[in-house]
Design an enzyme around this catalytic site. Structure first.
Site, PDB file in Angstrom:
ATOM      1  N   CYS A 123       0.818  -1.226   0.000  1.00 19.34           N
ATOM      2  CA  CYS A 123       0.000   0.000   0.000  1.00 19.34           C
ATOM      3  C   CYS A 123       0.844   1.265   0.000  1.00 19.34           C
ATOM      4  CB  CYS A 123      -0.954   0.002   1.186  1.00 19.34           C
ATOM      5  SG  CYS A 123      -2.128  -1.344   1.133  1.00 19.34           S
TER       6      CYS A 123
ATOM      7  N   HIS B 222      -3.231   7.689   1.799  1.00 16.55           N
ATOM      8  CA  HIS B 222      -3.634   6.346   1.369  1.00 16.55           C
ATOM      9  C   HIS B 222      -5.046   6.125   1.894  1.00 16.55           C
ATOM     10  CE1 HIS B 222      -3.934   2.165   0.682  1.00 16.55           C
ATOM     11  NE2 HIS B 222      -3.687   1.784   1.916  1.00 16.55           N
TER      12      HIS B 222
ATOM     13  N   ASN C 229     -10.081   0.291  -0.401  1.00 20.00           N
ATOM     14  CA  ASN C 229      -8.619   0.328  -0.333  1.00 20.00           C
ATOM     15  C   ASN C 229      -8.049  -0.294  -1.607  1.00 20.00           C
ATOM     16  OD1 ASN C 229      -5.907  -0.065   0.192  1.00 20.00           O
ATOM     17  ND2 ASN C 229      -6.205  -0.808   2.284  1.00 20.00           N
TER      18      ASN C 229
HETATM   19  O1  UT7 Z   1      -3.814  -0.610   3.366  1.00 15.78           O
HETATM   20  C1  UT7 Z   1      -3.043  -1.274   4.311  1.00 15.78           C
HETATM   21  C2  UT7 Z   1      -3.357  -0.797   5.624  1.00 15.78           C
HETATM   22  N1  UT7 Z   1      -4.583  -1.379   6.089  1.00 15.78           N
HETATM   23  C3  UT7 Z   1      -5.277  -0.724   6.968  1.00 15.78           C
HETATM   24  O2  UT7 Z   1      -4.942   0.386   7.297  1.00 15.78           O
HETATM   25  C4  UT7 Z   1      -6.460  -1.400   7.628  1.00 15.78           C
HETATM   26  C5  UT7 Z   1      -6.362  -1.182   9.100  1.00 15.78           C
HETATM   27  N2  UT7 Z   1      -7.433  -1.745   9.874  1.00 15.78           N
HETATM   28  C6  UT7 Z   1      -8.725  -1.337   9.783  1.00 15.78           C
HETATM   29  O3  UT7 Z   1      -9.071  -0.554   8.923  1.00 15.78           O
HETATM   30  C7  UT7 Z   1      -9.700  -1.832  10.808  1.00 15.78           C
HETATM   31  O4  UT7 Z   1      -9.016  -2.504  11.828  1.00 15.78           O
HETATM   32  C8  UT7 Z   1     -10.808  -2.765  10.220  1.00 15.78           C
HETATM   33  C9  UT7 Z   1     -11.781  -1.971   9.375  1.00 15.78           C
HETATM   34  C10 UT7 Z   1     -10.153  -3.866   9.415  1.00 15.78           C
HETATM   35  C11 UT7 Z   1     -11.585  -3.405  11.356  1.00 15.78           C
HETATM   36  O5  UT7 Z   1     -12.143  -2.423  12.205  1.00 15.78           O
HETATM   37  P1  UT7 Z   1     -12.020  -2.575  13.802  1.00 15.78           P
HETATM   38  O6  UT7 Z   1     -12.819  -1.493  14.390  1.00 15.78           O
HETATM   39  O7  UT7 Z   1     -10.555  -2.621  14.115  1.00 15.78           O
HETATM   40  O8  UT7 Z   1     -12.744  -3.937  14.062  1.00 15.78           O
HETATM   41  P2  UT7 Z   1     -12.136  -5.272  14.705  1.00 15.78           P
HETATM   42  O9  UT7 Z   1     -11.156  -5.910  13.785  1.00 15.78           O
HETATM   43  O10 UT7 Z   1     -11.707  -4.964  16.092  1.00 15.78           O
HETATM   44  O11 UT7 Z   1     -13.437  -6.132  14.776  1.00 15.78           O
HETATM   45  C12 UT7 Z   1     -14.505  -5.789  15.639  1.00 15.78           C
HETATM   46  C13 UT7 Z   1     -15.574  -6.840  15.482  1.00 15.78           C
HETATM   47  C14 UT7 Z   1     -15.054  -8.255  15.634  1.00 15.78           C
HETATM   48  O12 UT7 Z   1     -16.025  -8.996  16.310  1.00 15.78           O
HETATM   49  P3  UT7 Z   1     -15.859  -9.346  17.875  1.00 15.78           P
HETATM   50  O13 UT7 Z   1     -14.568 -10.111  17.960  1.00 15.78           O
HETATM   51  O14 UT7 Z   1     -15.791  -8.012  18.560  1.00 15.78           O
HETATM   52  O15 UT7 Z   1     -17.072 -10.140  18.184  1.00 15.78           O
HETATM   53  C15 UT7 Z   1     -14.943  -8.746  14.218  1.00 15.78           C
HETATM   54  O16 UT7 Z   1     -15.066 -10.139  14.119  1.00 15.78           O
HETATM   55  O17 UT7 Z   1     -16.138  -6.760  14.166  1.00 15.78           O
HETATM   56  C16 UT7 Z   1     -16.102  -8.059  13.582  1.00 15.78           C
HETATM   57  N3  UT7 Z   1     -15.973  -7.890  12.137  1.00 15.78           N
HETATM   58  C17 UT7 Z   1     -17.019  -7.676  11.334  1.00 15.78           C
HETATM   59  N4  UT7 Z   1     -18.348  -7.567  11.596  1.00 15.78           N
HETATM   60  C18 UT7 Z   1     -19.157  -7.337  10.564  1.00 15.78           C
HETATM   61  C19 UT7 Z   1     -14.844  -7.915  11.394  1.00 15.78           C
HETATM   62  N5  UT7 Z   1     -15.155  -7.716  10.091  1.00 15.78           N
HETATM   63  C20 UT7 Z   1     -16.494  -7.577  10.045  1.00 15.78           C
HETATM   64  C21 UT7 Z   1     -17.413  -7.337   8.999  1.00 15.78           C
HETATM   65  N6  UT7 Z   1     -18.709  -7.235   9.293  1.00 15.78           N
HETATM   66  N7  UT7 Z   1     -17.017  -7.214   7.714  1.00 15.78           N
END
Ligand code: UT7
Length: 323
Positions: A114, A250, A280
């Site tokens: 990225c 980005h 992304n």
């Molecule tokens: O380009 C390279 C760089 N990449 C990035 O910068 C991405 C960086 N990360 C992010 O953008 C975020 O961490 C995400 C958007 C990927 C995730 O957001 P988050 O607020 O960090 O959520 P999380 O990973 O902590 O997940 C929270 C909850 C989890 O459930 P539990 O464990 O709390 O029950 C996940 O399983 O959300 C769940 N979850 C989803 N729920 C509905 C994860 N993906 C999904 C989904 N739909 N698509």
């Protein structure tokens, strides 16, 4: 007199197929609301089945050449930033070269995931200021839809396909930050974090693989490192967030974009945001955002721009340029 790599043209290409968030409700346990609120993404473009990274890159390149009023033969060097080249080799860049009918000069790929476009811009700047090229086309192009695990809701909803191209050419300035062109660069990588964002396949492991990401961890690094690299790049030339007309970040997550802007003391009115429409697109996201920013009338000649990106590696960096 100081040699500068100055912007001459910009263009982009997005594949025809637009996929709104609701489509993902059919394949994984997710909702439009979750995707919007956690990432800011509303839709993304996916390449057609027979559409390749180099074809999309060539389309973006044609748009940039038209914008610059140049022909392919006017370009000395062509760099493609991508992690999703058509083939293992040759480079996507040589394929674009052939597609454009560019029979002179040289072409190569840069792979910093990225952060690829920022690394490629830095390379282009070095080629120009060292006199190895007069005009360089820098393209970011990706088909991340090809490396998605469609059963992993934590990643498959986040990425999209597309390409953006920027033409830089040799210009001169007086060595101050009033000059047009690239003013400073800050690049970093730290391979200790390679396992929080990677593809679990490749040539020497004899598979293609799928993208794997520990989203929360990447998020944590992103909010800290992006503001830091942008500050460092600005500080190198005695500037700060107050001097910035546009942050062109980005486009991975709106929350990361907002947090970085806040840490840089730049209001969101001065940030180009396209993540809602593109998702992304990895190395393509910055040139896409630059091109859309120009199209929208946001970015104008003379504006001071900071681009910043982070991705797998981890690799991250920032470029300060006056448009
Ligand atoms: O380009 C390279 C760089 N990449 C990035 O910068 C991405 C960086 N990360 C992010 O953008 C975020 O961490 C995400 C958007 C990927 C995730 O957001 P988050 O607020 O960090 O959520 P999380 O990973 O902590 O997940 C929270 C909850 C989890 O459930 P539990 O464990 O709390 O029950 C996940 O399983 O959300 C769940 N979850 C989803 N729920 C509905 C994860 N993906 C999904 C989904 N739909 N698509």
């Amino acid at each position: 007199m100081t040699t500068r790599a100055v912007v001459r043209g910009i263009g982009h290409y997005l594949p025809e197929r637009i996929v709104p968030n609701v489509e993902f409700e059919k394949i994984v346990e997710t909702t439009d609301e979750w995707i919007r609120s956690r990432s800011g993404i509303e839709r993304r473009h996916f390449a057609a089945e027979d559409e390749t990274t180099s074809q999309m890159a060539a389309n973006a390149a044609r748009a940039a050449l038209a914008d610059a009023g140049l022909e392919a033969g006017d370009i000395d060097a062509l760099i493609v930033a991508t992690s999703t080249a058509d083939l293992t080799f040759p480079s996507a860049a040589t394929m674009v070269q052939a597609e454009l009918g560019m029979e002179t000069g040289y072409a190569f790929d840069v792979q910093a995931v990225c952060a690829g476009f920022v690394f490629a811009l830095s390379n282009a700047n070095a080629l120009i200021i060292s006199g190895q090229a007069n005009r360089v086309m820098v393209i970011g192009a990706e088909t991340f839809s090809r490396i998605m695990d469609w059963t992993d809701r934590g990643t498959c909803v986040l990425f999209g396909d597309g390409a953006g191209a920027l033409i830089l050419e040799t210009g001169t300035g007086d060595g101050t930050t009033a000059d047009r062109g690239i003013l400073s660069v800050d690049l970093n990588s730290d391979g200790r974090h390679r396992d929080i964002l990677y593809v679990d396949g490749g040539v020497s492991t004899q598979s293609t693989g799928h993208l794997r990401m520990e989203g929360k961890e990447v998020f944590r690094h992103a909010v800290e490192k992006l503001a830091q690299t942008a500050h460092t790049a600005l500080e190198k030339v005695g500037l700060s967030g107050d001097d910035v007309d546009w942050i062109v970040p980005h486009q991975a997550n709106l929350r990361i974009i907002k947090s970085t802007a806040q840490r840089m003391n730049v209001p969101m009115e001065r940030v180009v945001v396209t993540v809602q429409d593109h998702g992304n697109t990895s190395a393509a996201s910055i040139p896409l955002a630059l091109s859309v920013g120009v199209e929208r009338g946001q970015i104008k000649t003379g504006d001071l721009i900071v681009t910043e990106a982070i991705g797998g590696g981890l690799a991250w960096g920032a470029v300060v340029l006056r448009w």
